[in-house]
Design an enzyme around this catalytic site. Structure first.
Site, PDB file in Angstrom:
ATOM      1  N   LYS A  17      33.819 -32.336  34.158  1.00 10.74           N
ATOM      2  CA  LYS A  17      33.004 -30.801  33.538  1.00 10.74           C
ATOM      3  C   LYS A  17      33.269 -31.714  31.361  1.00 10.74           C
ATOM      4  O   LYS A  17      32.742 -31.709  30.769  1.00 10.74           O
ATOM      5  CB  LYS A  17      33.648 -28.911  32.890  1.00 10.74           C
ATOM      6  CG  LYS A  17      33.542 -28.513  34.499  1.00 10.74           C
ATOM      7  CD  LYS A  17      33.613 -27.449  34.380  1.00 10.74           C
ATOM      8  CE  LYS A  17      35.074 -26.929  33.892  1.00 10.74           C
ATOM      9  NZ  LYS A  17      35.831 -27.214  35.192  1.00 10.74           N
ATOM     10  N   ARG A  92      34.802 -18.176  33.686  1.00 10.32           N
ATOM     11  CA  ARG A  92      35.879 -18.496  34.530  1.00 10.32           C
ATOM     12  C   ARG A  92      35.286 -17.163  35.924  1.00 10.32           C
ATOM     13  O   ARG A  92      36.344 -17.142  36.696  1.00 10.32           O
ATOM     14  CB  ARG A  92      37.338 -19.116  34.012  1.00 10.32           C
ATOM     15  CG  ARG A  92      36.742 -20.234  34.935  1.00 10.32           C
ATOM     16  CD  ARG A  92      38.234 -20.425  34.204  1.00 10.32           C
ATOM     17  NE  ARG A  92      38.944 -22.111  34.860  1.00 10.32           N
ATOM     18  CZ  ARG A  92      39.197 -22.719  33.397  1.00 10.32           C
ATOM     19  NH1 ARG A  92      38.986 -23.273  32.985  1.00 10.32           N
ATOM     20  NH2 ARG A  92      39.956 -23.700  34.148  1.00 10.32           N
ATOM     21  N   ARG A 131      44.834 -38.549  36.139  1.00 11.16           N
ATOM     22  CA  ARG A 131      43.482 -37.759  35.137  1.00 11.16           C
ATOM     23  C   ARG A 131      44.508 -37.701  33.546  1.00 11.16           C
ATOM     24  O   ARG A 131      45.331 -37.666  34.031  1.00 11.16           O
ATOM     25  CB  ARG A 131      42.868 -36.752  35.093  1.00 11.16           C
ATOM     26  CG  ARG A 131      42.491 -36.532  33.553  1.00 11.16           C
ATOM     27  CD  ARG A 131      41.324 -34.770  33.368  1.00 11.16           C
ATOM     28  NE  ARG A 131      42.073 -33.943  33.973  1.00 11.16           N
ATOM     29  CZ  ARG A 131      41.535 -32.897  33.996  1.00 11.16           C
ATOM     30  NH1 ARG A 131      40.209 -32.983  33.419  1.00 11.16           N
ATOM     31  NH2 ARG A 131      42.283 -31.516  34.117  1.00 11.16           N
ATOM     32  N   ARG A 164      48.179 -34.051  31.873  1.00  3.60           N
ATOM     33  CA  ARG A 164      47.997 -32.799  31.013  1.00  3.60           C
ATOM     34  C   ARG A 164      49.394 -31.949  31.820  1.00  3.60           C
ATOM     35  O   ARG A 164      49.593 -32.880  33.255  1.00  3.60           O
ATOM     36  CB  ARG A 164      47.046 -32.025  31.521  1.00  3.60           C
ATOM     37  CG  ARG A 164      45.667 -32.371  30.037  1.00  3.60           C
ATOM     38  CD  ARG A 164      44.495 -31.782  30.739  1.00  3.60           C
ATOM     39  NE  ARG A 164      44.458 -30.426  31.476  1.00  3.60           N
ATOM     40  CZ  ARG A 164      43.654 -29.631  31.714  1.00  3.60           C
ATOM     41  NH1 ARG A 164      42.055 -30.155  31.382  1.00  3.60           N
ATOM     42  NH2 ARG A 164      43.505 -28.620  32.280  1.00  3.60           N
ATOM     43  N   ARG A 175      45.221 -24.580  40.803  1.00  3.39           N
ATOM     44  CA  ARG A 175      44.340 -24.477  40.038  1.00  3.39           C
ATOM     45  C   ARG A 175      43.221 -23.912  40.933  1.00  3.39           C
ATOM     46  O   ARG A 175      42.257 -23.217  40.944  1.00  3.39           O
ATOM     47  CB  ARG A 175      43.923 -25.423  38.860  1.00  3.39           C
ATOM     48  CG  ARG A 175      45.673 -25.272  38.408  1.00  3.39           C
ATOM     49  CD  ARG A 175      45.609 -26.321  36.540  1.00  3.39           C
ATOM     50  NE  ARG A 175      44.343 -27.006  37.071  1.00  3.39           N
ATOM     51  CZ  ARG A 175      44.368 -28.419  36.529  1.00  3.39           C
ATOM     52  NH1 ARG A 175      44.591 -29.685  36.870  1.00  3.39           N
ATOM     53  NH2 ARG A 175      42.706 -28.569  36.044  1.00  3.39           N
TER      54      ARG A 175
END
Ligand code: AMP
Length: 222
Positions: A17, A92, A131, A164, A175
């Site tokens: 996203k 969300r 990531r 992160r 998550r």
């Protein structure tokens, strides 16, 4: 005059996203509003909001609807949102989606363009744990799928690439659980409104961008 338009990117964490939102927001000339980025900034600055949301984000749970809605409403008052905006990671939960509908209505927005970026959980784990984000310009890499030319260094500006804090395997599974429990039902909410577009986000980054560009052009009647 063109319609004041809100784009909403749904999809699990790791669906791409953020990467896609940056590209499409630039193409449409609207601001990219990532609630995750806004809260990470608050945490980094040590603001009151940051102190509250930091530990929640670190646990992989969702921040309360009340705090998120307040933050988004404030952000939408900024002049750069006058022609529209692109939401990434928001809404969300169902209450956030219902709250956003009211805000968009009051703000004179047209119907939102909602895209659900779908990817299977096993792919997501690899994407999230791999990531890395540039600490200067925010460019996103993946050590497995889209590595930088030099390990740990941004191709664009030489910035240091960082992971992160919530991209570790333990937090990622929390998550994903929060996503399936609280966010996945939003696809149905927007499908019922007739505004949902579903897209296979397991394709390459450029292929997904091309598919999104087509969605946007269709929405704008180009
Ligand atoms: P993201 O960068 O979108 O993956 O968000 C990182 C974390 O920020 C999430 O795991 C949540 O703790 C929090 N967060 C971001 N956006 C929202 C939202 N719309 N509602 C609740 N929590 C959020």
């Amino acid at each position: 005059m063109a319609t004041k338009r809100a784009f909403i990117f749904l999809g699990p964490p790791g669906a791409g996203k953020g990467t896609q939102a940056k590209r499409i927001a630039k193409m449409c000339g609207v601001p990219h509003l990532s609630t995750g980025d806004m809260m990470r900034e608050a945490v980094a600055k040590g603001t009151e909001l940051g102190k509250i949301v930091g530990p929640i984000m670190q646990s992989g749970q969702l921040v309360s609807d009340e705090l998120v809605m307040k933050m988004v409403e404030e952000r939408l008052k900024q002049p750069d949102c006058a022609t529209g905006c692109l939401f990434d990671g928001f809404p969300r939960t169902l209450p956030q989606a219902e709250g956003l509908d009211k805000i968009l209505d009051r703000g004179g927005f047209g119907k939102p363009v909602v895209v659900d970026l779908a990817v299977s959980d096993d792919k997501l784990l690899r994407r999230l744990t791999g990531r890395r984000t540039c600490s200067v310009g925010g460019e996103i890499y993946n050590v497995f799928e889209a590595p930088p030319k030099v390990d740990g260094v941004c191709d664009n500006d030489g910035g240091q690439l960082v992971q992160r804090a919530d991209d570790t395997e333990e937090v990622v599974s929390q998550r994903l659980a929060a996503y399936h429990r609280q966010t996945a039902p939003l696809a149905d909410y927007y499908r019922r409104q007739g505004v949902l577009q579903e897209l296979d986000a397991s394709l390459s980054v450029d292929e997904v961008t091309r598919a999104l560009e087509a969605v946007v052009k269709r929405a704008e009647g180009r």
